[in-house]
Design a protein around this motif. Structure first.
Motif, PDB file in Angstrom:
ATOM      1  N   VAL A 180       0.816  -1.228   0.077  1.00  0.00           N
ATOM      2  CA  VAL A 180      -0.112   0.192   0.309  1.00  0.00           C
ATOM      3  C   VAL A 180       0.790   1.245  -0.036  1.00  0.00           C
ATOM      4  CG1 VAL A 180      -2.094   0.990   1.386  1.00  0.00           C
ATOM      5  CG2 VAL A 180      -1.776  -1.291   1.156  1.00  0.00           C
ATOM      6  N   SER A 181       1.957   0.945   0.901  1.00  0.00           N
ATOM      7  CA  SER A 181       2.793   2.657   0.882  1.00  0.00           C
ATOM      8  C   SER A 181       3.512   2.557  -0.879  1.00  0.00           C
ATOM      9  CB  SER A 181       3.647   2.739   2.497  1.00  0.00           C
ATOM     10  OG  SER A 181       4.940   1.008   1.903  1.00  0.00           O
ATOM     11  N   LEU A 182       3.476   1.614  -1.173  1.00  0.00           N
ATOM     12  CA  LEU A 182       4.673   2.283  -2.105  1.00  0.00           C
ATOM     13  C   LEU A 182       3.475   2.380  -3.377  1.00  0.00           C
ATOM     14  CD1 LEU A 182       7.064  -1.015  -2.749  1.00  0.00           C
ATOM     15  CD2 LEU A 182       7.412   1.752  -2.317  1.00  0.00           C
ATOM     16  N   VAL A 183       2.240   2.272  -2.887  1.00  0.00           N
ATOM     17  CA  VAL A 183       1.623   2.701  -4.284  1.00  0.00           C
ATOM     18  C   VAL A 183       1.020   4.101  -3.555  1.00  0.00           C
ATOM     19  CG1 VAL A 183      -1.296   2.655  -4.963  1.00  0.00           C
ATOM     20  CG2 VAL A 183       0.010   0.092  -4.403  1.00  0.00           C
ATOM     21  N   MET A 184       0.828   4.144  -2.672  1.00  0.00           N
ATOM     22  CA  MET A 184       0.841   5.836  -2.254  1.00  0.00           C
ATOM     23  C   MET A 184       1.736   6.097  -2.993  1.00  0.00           C
ATOM     24  SD  MET A 184       0.169   5.073   1.793  1.00  0.00           S
ATOM     25  CE  MET A 184       0.332   6.846   2.157  1.00  0.00           C
ATOM     26  N   ALA A 185       3.428   6.063  -2.595  1.00  0.00           N
ATOM     27  CA  ALA A 185       4.610   6.456  -3.284  1.00  0.00           C
ATOM     28  C   ALA A 185       4.444   6.730  -5.181  1.00  0.00           C
ATOM     29  CB  ALA A 185       5.923   5.955  -2.905  1.00  0.00           C
ATOM     30  N   TYR A 186       4.068   5.966  -5.541  1.00  0.00           N
ATOM     31  CA  TYR A 186       3.426   5.812  -7.034  1.00  0.00           C
ATOM     32  C   TYR A 186       3.025   7.207  -7.405  1.00  0.00           C
ATOM     33  CZ  TYR A 186       2.798   5.812 -11.836  1.00  0.00           C
ATOM     34  OH  TYR A 186       2.083   5.449 -12.864  1.00  0.00           O
ATOM     35  N   LEU A 187       1.172   7.421  -6.153  1.00  0.00           N
ATOM     36  CA  LEU A 187       1.039   7.925  -6.642  1.00  0.00           C
ATOM     37  C   LEU A 187       0.738   8.946  -6.809  1.00  0.00           C
ATOM     38  CD1 LEU A 187      -2.622   6.374  -5.584  1.00  0.00           C
ATOM     39  CD2 LEU A 187      -1.804   6.863  -8.383  1.00  0.00           C
ATOM     40  N   ASN A 188       1.866   9.511  -5.569  1.00  0.00           N
ATOM     41  CA  ASN A 188       2.694  10.763  -4.971  1.00  0.00           C
ATOM     42  C   ASN A 188       2.939  11.237  -5.782  1.00  0.00           C
ATOM     43  OD1 ASN A 188       4.295  12.720  -2.978  1.00  0.00           O
ATOM     44  ND2 ASN A 188       2.401  12.304  -1.885  1.00  0.00           N
ATOM     45  N   GLY A 189       3.650  10.923  -6.869  1.00  0.00           N
ATOM     46  CA  GLY A 189       4.743  11.182  -7.990  1.00  0.00           C
ATOM     47  C   GLY A 189       6.312  10.499  -7.711  1.00  0.00           C
ATOM     48  N   ASN A 190       6.081   9.285  -7.188  1.00  0.00           N
ATOM     49  CA  ASN A 190       7.834   8.148  -7.151  1.00  0.00           C
ATOM     50  C   ASN A 190       7.597   7.242  -8.464  1.00  0.00           C
ATOM     51  OD1 ASN A 190       9.221   8.824  -4.612  1.00  0.00           O
ATOM     52  ND2 ASN A 190       6.887   9.240  -4.457  1.00  0.00           N
ATOM     53  N   ARG A 238      -1.827   7.586 -13.543  1.00  0.00           N
ATOM     54  CA  ARG A 238      -2.848   7.647 -11.868  1.00  0.00           C
ATOM     55  C   ARG A 238      -3.930   7.381 -11.597  1.00  0.00           C
ATOM     56  NH1 ARG A 238       0.145  12.887 -11.558  1.00  0.00           N
ATOM     57  NH2 ARG A 238      -2.439  13.725 -11.559  1.00  0.00           N
ATOM     58  N   GLU A 239      -4.551   7.620 -12.516  1.00  0.00           N
ATOM     59  CA  GLU A 239      -6.070   7.654 -12.169  1.00  0.00           C
ATOM     60  C   GLU A 239      -6.559   6.118 -11.838  1.00  0.00           C
ATOM     61  OE1 GLU A 239      -7.633  11.605 -13.863  1.00  0.00           O
ATOM     62  OE2 GLU A 239      -8.105  10.534 -14.187  1.00  0.00           O
ATOM     63  N   PHE A 240      -6.124   5.261 -12.642  1.00  0.00           N
ATOM     64  CA  PHE A 240      -7.023   4.564 -13.252  1.00  0.00           C
ATOM     65  C   PHE A 240      -5.454   3.588 -11.933  1.00  0.00           C
ATOM     66  CE2 PHE A 240      -6.416   4.830 -18.021  1.00  0.00           C
ATOM     67  CZ  PHE A 240      -8.314   4.828 -18.225  1.00  0.00           C
ATOM     68  N   VAL A 241      -4.590   3.797 -11.413  1.00  0.00           N
ATOM     69  CA  VAL A 241      -4.079   2.971 -10.363  1.00  0.00           C
ATOM     70  C   VAL A 241      -5.181   3.261  -8.981  1.00  0.00           C
ATOM     71  CG1 VAL A 241      -1.779   3.232  -8.727  1.00  0.00           C
ATOM     72  CG2 VAL A 241      -1.859   2.904 -11.197  1.00  0.00           C
ATOM     73  N   SER A 242      -5.257   5.005  -9.138  1.00  0.00           N
ATOM     74  CA  SER A 242      -6.124   4.832  -7.872  1.00  0.00           C
ATOM     75  C   SER A 242      -7.852   4.124  -7.951  1.00  0.00           C
ATOM     76  CB  SER A 242      -6.377   6.325  -8.119  1.00  0.00           C
ATOM     77  OG  SER A 242      -5.489   7.464  -8.105  1.00  0.00           O
ATOM     78  N   ALA A 243      -8.219   4.269  -8.769  1.00  0.00           N
ATOM     79  CA  ALA A 243      -9.326   3.273  -9.351  1.00  0.00           C
ATOM     80  C   ALA A 243      -8.985   1.951  -8.934  1.00  0.00           C
ATOM     81  CB  ALA A 243     -10.163   3.489 -10.657  1.00  0.00           C
ATOM     82  N   GLY A 244      -7.487   1.881  -9.072  1.00  0.00           N
ATOM     83  CA  GLY A 244      -7.364  -0.058  -8.954  1.00  0.00           C
ATOM     84  C   GLY A 244      -7.497  -0.160  -7.519  1.00  0.00           C
ATOM     85  N   ALA A 245      -6.615   0.663  -7.128  1.00  0.00           N
ATOM     86  CA  ALA A 245      -6.703   0.749  -5.254  1.00  0.00           C
ATOM     87  C   ALA A 245      -7.917   0.750  -4.200  1.00  0.00           C
ATOM     88  CB  ALA A 245      -5.763   2.178  -4.492  1.00  0.00           C
ATOM     89  N   ALA A 246      -8.472   1.060  -5.156  1.00  0.00           N
ATOM     90  CA  ALA A 246      -9.732   1.487  -4.375  1.00  0.00           C
ATOM     91  C   ALA A 246     -10.829   0.252  -4.466  1.00  0.00           C
ATOM     92  CB  ALA A 246     -10.832   2.281  -5.360  1.00  0.00           C
ATOM     93  N   ALA A 247     -10.556  -0.948  -6.002  1.00  0.00           N
ATOM     94  CA  ALA A 247     -11.467  -1.851  -6.277  1.00  0.00           C
ATOM     95  C   ALA A 247     -10.624  -2.980  -5.175  1.00  0.00           C
ATOM     96  CB  ALA A 247     -11.366  -2.331  -7.837  1.00  0.00           C
TER      97      ALA A 247
END
Lengths: 834, 834
Positions: B93-103, B193-202
């Protein structure tokens, strides 16, 4: 600065504001809900006793009584709104949205608005109009938040800061350089906005008993600027509000509209959902169409309504709509309603009566009249429970299938269809009146009636293994109707789920909201939800959407900006400042240094900073003048010859920051842009110019654009002489003899106005924002929009590659260009679906 | 460009991506859940049959079997992670957060990571470690989203655009000026990035059966950049995922962890909540403390763990933890567990067995062993139903009060306290291993055991009118534990509410989460939740918070920025570009025009634009060189002498935009900052400098700051020669003889490297961002932080009042200053409560 285990006093104060916000909002919701119930029950009892007293079937008498009940209530509400608190009209959600988006809506969040909103909503709902109390609760919560935020918590926790007690005294003390630093307001503008967001969340939470739904509503619809801290505040306020309501209001698990969906013995299962999917989609499509149709109807009616300032017409309008509504209710009840035996539960519910008899014999009720006249929340609850047999316990569930027999159902399909197709019309009539009231509740009722009707028809047609449950259809259609009207998504789903306490129906609700949203978005007139179209209707409200519209794609910042910007020099002559402030309504002025002829392009206007109107007013008020080289001219100047003394500067700074949070000036942001404020400050019009002597005419000379029309619609302001802080006492030792202001005749005594010497100047350098955000004119327009919207700017300077000012972007420029561009670009712009 | 009723093909493609994302995520969740259940049930059956075969009480044999079951599974998972997909370790989760934050986290969202994550989670959960499958589902959802987004939908809907088929051919075609425009990618970086956000939600939605909770989780934790469109995409994906799971998985109203809270006949009422409020608060405080204690323990253990690159040690570590865990389970089961009669429901639940017998006689189960060895979701469900008597139906509810008799309760208080205090330790041991697995499930179990214990003790102490319900206490304590561990707020509440299908307990859950959050925030080591501390632990990940920390308050943009910025001229020599790209890792370079001595301050560097490394690489790759005055030097120059031909420019532009979305380069963003890329492009190191001949040494001469350490932790990259698009064919007619690149030995043949002529230049003007956002150095640091974070910038130029470049702010600068400043400023900075 730290107290209370690591928290500062301010943090505790903010926490307390949020908690009390929840408590008060919950109490107000409970009071409103109880008052509505009691009054409606009283009305029904009176009608019943009227019928019992010898004239059992006299429809005309009942009709007359109902009119005599409704019209005074509505006229009272309308008068309160028109003459006392115009900002309380309508639902208020869109105005709260506009405020949170950055607009100044005068008087929106005042105490009087709160009182009128509460009373008016009570009148409107009990009078029988198709208006609900839910949207007003959003406004009420926002008002409570604003009022609490302006309480002086600072004195509670902080011992060092001193309250600014009397502005006049302090002012004179400061102008002699002896003044203490003014207490800064304990919260910022951003905090205030966050409290209002939390208030909106608490309002919805209390209205529906849906704390999470409230937070999401605030997030999805109300808040333009969102952060994690806003989320926490909304969450806390909403939870406290719901809890308070639940403790106070007799019905636990409260919400004013605590409907509940119940199913029959055989609950809806996976299989049933799949089998009935086509029906649910059809119902959702119809619900979305119904919602969009209502929106179109409402917008058409706006064209023929009386304008806000016509008090008499507005009152007549209310009376007319009341007449039409009551007549329609009686006509439909008499001609389309059916008399149905009153079930046991309705009779002995500890005194609370439900059901309107009207033309029916004793022991029966008229179903159409019941829907329109009884407590709406009770009606909706019964519609959502359509699947359950009427007399639970006494008769078995098999009795339910006898719903084709009219006595076994609570409402006949014919009545339900009558209600479903008449309520949107009545709602459209009522929703633009000059009384408070919202659209949630009638929308839900419309949807419930429609869905219930469909479900009951399906039962009669299909075999029993289909397990059709009209209550579930009512729920789905209600969600769809809400989706079609409001075009919200996730917040609606959560509100309905929490309101119905029915997480079992989540898929149906999601399906309904998504489908209805999509369908409504496809219609030519349905691109905008109820809030968006209300916002468009509000004159002077510029609602900036968070995302740039497609139509901006081909433009650049240079196309957006306004040219011919009114600018100041770092040291500007007093004359020009007063003249500009008097002649324009602008709130921000770039400060440029003109370096003549350094390059080849003639004069160069290098951007140095940005100064706000409020800062200039404070400077004018404090007589902080200097000569043309920046030397202060008051009696402290000999002490520190290099400029304004630092202590004085800090004091002025604090006054500038607290300009709009001073007592009695809080709701008066728009006043600062009126020319009268300069009269009150002692810079009368006589001095500056001949043409603007009356202070209201607009001049177009000197490159200053003409002042715009008053943006505030029909809202009135009290005359300026009632605002004490604008009545100035002259500071000791200032060299300018200012005009005395006579409160009696409301005008400046022109005799006392003395022409100021020409070489007086204001030194803007210590006070201006020295690092205003500037973009290059080549920046793309969507990027400029994004920068403007996400940072919550009010002024965005546009420069060329040499940092010379070429233009300024304000909210109005963005809105204007958007409108121009969208005229040539119709289509998918407004659609939010992925 | 419009197809499909007003939608473009791209819109439809995005819609399809979101829908299929939901479907695939739901299927993967269903598969994972089913596999876990089947394997654990098989394990229990094997143990039972082992015990039945003659040696009924041989604890050592069972112990050995369990070890032989667990260790191979874990070693397999560990090997997969270490040798095949290192990014799949942990929760993710934290790495996905980091990715969505721009890393840029290399390999985070690749297919192999998805496979290993899925397999590894299955192994970890079935092996009996205290790890859950919920957090990995977030990562799995994100991977699915990323993979779907890179499908080539463009060819499906658009007939005009042509797919970029072979890069080499196209390149040569373009360099002769004949090339067609390259197809732009059908989605932007923001879309991805939005797709990845949606993936996390899913993922969360599928894990808990909580669609709204999933959306809120994505919103509150994962997404750094939020918009209404993201909300819609998350909502759709989450709803589809939950629906798919519910259709596929045997348990309707699914979620892998579909616990449900049930109450006794007399439900918790308003009055009960009020009376027991103090107990609930106490339980919540304890839950929060427990969560914070776990976080501290976990962070301490990080210090002694093997580093990521030590494969052998990492495997040994997994074996050791497995040994400790299994031993602890057996020790506790034998010494603290009680044998309890198996209730009827557990026996005949259509084949699914529940309950581990271990050392108990037939017909009984060991309660401690059951909790640790059985399907965890089933255990949690039973803990939340503690209030219900064991054998429903057969015995009356009064039997419940006999819970002091051990046979009437499912778990004894002693066992529950054993579980509550041992699980956090086991969880802390397991959570840093090199296998996938999350913390949600064990946290819930810890809390449930603790709350259940408290409730059972209260029952024994208090008279029956208190109506103590241990299941409700278990639910409240679980929520509190989650709040203490993760420090989330509203998303946790919604997840628990949706997961338990129990909106009746909303107040208890809200109370628990708020109190636990507050308590955990007060502790010295508890300022950060699990995700925040994981992010801090990741080397090279710079997580930019949306709100500026308090510590920045006294600073200005001038304090934040990096000085000595590496800049380019608008027409820059090829030598210098190659040298700078080779020696630095920077990704963006301001373009300045040096106008010597116009003012008095010597040379002036006026900011003209910003050029990205990827743009320079494309220019280098395409051999788009010119002479010192900007005249193109390739064979098309004689056609349009005024610069690069417009067709070629458009083609280069498209290549620059699609640089990171080309096939096989998608996951390789970090490669572009390696010096080897220049070798591959045909600009070998031999040409530029003596000191950097090996391409990896860092030079500090020429004002270029030393290159930083590799930021990617232990992730490995394949050697460059495996990436075909970096192997270039030379364009026709370009005047530069480029080095040939030999794929065999992986090095540039130095003999072929020809020293380039000195006067070759690159014309950056047509390609650079001509309007980079710049702020003045006087801007306050929190404002600069806000601008940077809300606009999602990577480079923010800092200028003085003459638009001369004085510095550059990047993510690293912000993080560095934050860390420096927070060392001197401990306190309330991290607290999110209002």
């Amino acid at each position: 600065r730290k107290h209370f285990y690591g928290y500062t006093g301010r943090t505790v104060a903010k926490f307390l504001v949020v908690v009390f916000l929840g408590i008060f909002t919950g109490l107000l919701a409970a009071g409103l809900s109880t008052a509505d119930e009691k009054l409606i029950t009283a009305k029904l009892s009176l009608i019943e006793s009227l019928q019992d007293n010898g004239l059992p079937f006299s429809g005309w008498q009942t009709f007359g009584f109902h009119l005599a009940w409704s019209i005074p209530l509505l006229v009272a509400a309308c008068c309160l709104v028109q003459f006392y608190a115009p900002a309380a009209a309508g639902g208020g959600v869109s105005l709260v949205m506009a405020y949170l988006n950055g607009n100044d809506v005068p008087d929106l969040l005042r105490g009087r608005t709160l009182i009128v909103k509460w009373l008016g909503t009570m009148c409107g709902v009990t009078a029988g109009l198709s208006l609900g109390p839910e949207a007003p609760m959003v406004h009420i919560g926002a008002c409570v938040a604003s009022l609490l935020a302006f309480l002086d918590f600072g004195t509670l926790f902080s011992t060092k800061t001193k309250r600014e007690e009397k502005l006049g005294q302090l002012d004179s003390a400061q102008s002699t350089g002896e003044g203490e630093a003014i207490a800064e307001p304990w919260h910022s503008d951003a905090d205030h906005r966050e409290f209002v967001s939390a208030g909106a969340a608490a309002g919805i939470a209390a209205a529906f008993g849906a704390p999470i739904g409230g937070v999401l509503f605030s997030l999805e619809e109300a808040c333009s600027h969102w952060s994690r801290r806003v989320l926490w505040r909304c969450f806390l306020a909403a939870a406290v509000a719901t809890f308070t309501l639940a403790q106070v209001h007799p019905r636990w698990q409260g919400g004013m509209l605590s409907f509940e969906a119940r199913t029959r013995d055989r609950a809806m299962e996976n299989f049933d959902w799949a089998v009935q999917l086509a029906f649910f989609v059809a119902v959702s499509v119809s619900g979305g169409l119904l919602g969009a149709a209502f929106n179109v109807m409402r917008r058409c009616l706006w064209r023929v309504r009386a304008s806000r300032s016509q008090n008499g017409l507005r009152i007549l309008e209310v009376i007319g709509v009341a007449l039409v509504t009551v007549s329609a209710i009686f006509l439909m009840s008499y001609h389309l309603g059916r008399c149905i035996r009153v079930p046991k539960q309705w009779q002995d519910e500890d005194g609370v009566k439900y059901g309107a008899r009207l033309n029916c014999p004793m022991g029966q009720y008229n179903d159409v009249a019941t829907v329109f006249m009884s407590v709406p929340a009770e009606t909706i609850k019964r519609m959502f429970s359509l699947s359950v047999s009427v007399d639970e316990g006494s008769e078995g569930p098999e009795d339910f299938w006898a719903c084709s027999d009219v006595n076994a159902c609570r409402f006949t399909p014919r009545s339900l269809s009558t209600i479903a197709f008449s309520t949107p019309v009545l709602m459209a009539l009522a929703s633009g009146l000059s009384i408070p009231g919202g659209l949630f509740m009638p929308s839900i009722m419309t949807g419930a009636a429609f869905g219930g009707m469909v479900g009951m028809h399906l039962i009669q047609v299909l075999p029993s293994w289909w397990n059709i449950q009209p209550g579930v259809y009512a729920l789905v259609a209600s969600s769809a109707m809400l989706g079609g009207v409001f075009r919200s998504a996730i917040s609606l789903v959560v509100i309905v789920v929490e309101g119905t306490s029915g997480i079992d129906f989540l898929f149906g609700i999601i399906l309904a909201v998504v489908v209805a949203n999509w369908v409504a978005g496809q219609l030519p007139g349905g691109k905008e939800g109820a809030y968006a179209s209300e916002l468009q209707r509000e004159g002077g409200v510029t609602f900036l959407r968070p995302e740039a519209p497609h139509s901006l794609r081909q433009l650049s910042a240079g196309d957006l900006m306004a040219v011919d910007v009114v600018t100041f020099q770092p040291i500007e002559s007093l004359d020009r400042v007063v003249e500009v402030l008097r002649k324009t309504h602008h709130n921000g002025f770039p400060v440029v240094s003109q370096q003549a002829g350094e390059g080849s392009q003639g004069r160069r206007e290098r951007l140095e900073g940005l100064v706000l109107r409020s800062q200039l007013l404070v400077l004018l008020q404090s007589r902080a003048v200097c000569d043309g080289r920046g030397q202060p001219l008051d009696n402290t100047s000999h002490l520190q010859p290099e400029g304004i003394p630092s202590q004085r500067r800090a004091s002025l700074d604090a006054r500038m920051r607290s300009f709009f949070t001073r007592p009695r000036f809080r709701y008066r942001r728009s006043l600062a842009s009126k020319p009268e404020v300069l009269d009150a400050l002692g810079y009368p019009a006589a001095h500056t110019a001949r043409s603007s002597a009356d202070g209201s005419s607009c001049a177009t000379e000197d490159g200053i654009p003409p002042c715009q029309e008053d943006l505030r619609g029909g809202f009135t302001h009290p005359p300026l002489e009632r605002i004490p802080e604008l009545r100035l006492q002259l500071g000791n030792g200032t060299p300018i003899p200012a005009a005395t202001f006579s409160a009696r005749d409301g005008h400046v005594n022109r005799d006392d106005a003395v022409v100021l010497p020409r070489d007086l100047s204001l030194d803007l350098r210590p006070f201006m924002n020295q690092a205003p955000l500037a973009i290059r004119q080549e920046t793309s327009a969507p990027r400029a929009h994004q920068i403007f919207a996400t940072l919550g700017l009010r002024h965005l300077c546009v420069t060329d590659h040499q940092n010379q000012l070429v233009g300024l972007i304000t909210r109005k420029d963005l809105i204007r260009v958007e409108k121009q561009a969208s005229r040539g670009h119709k289509g998918a712009a407004a659609l939010a679906l992925p």
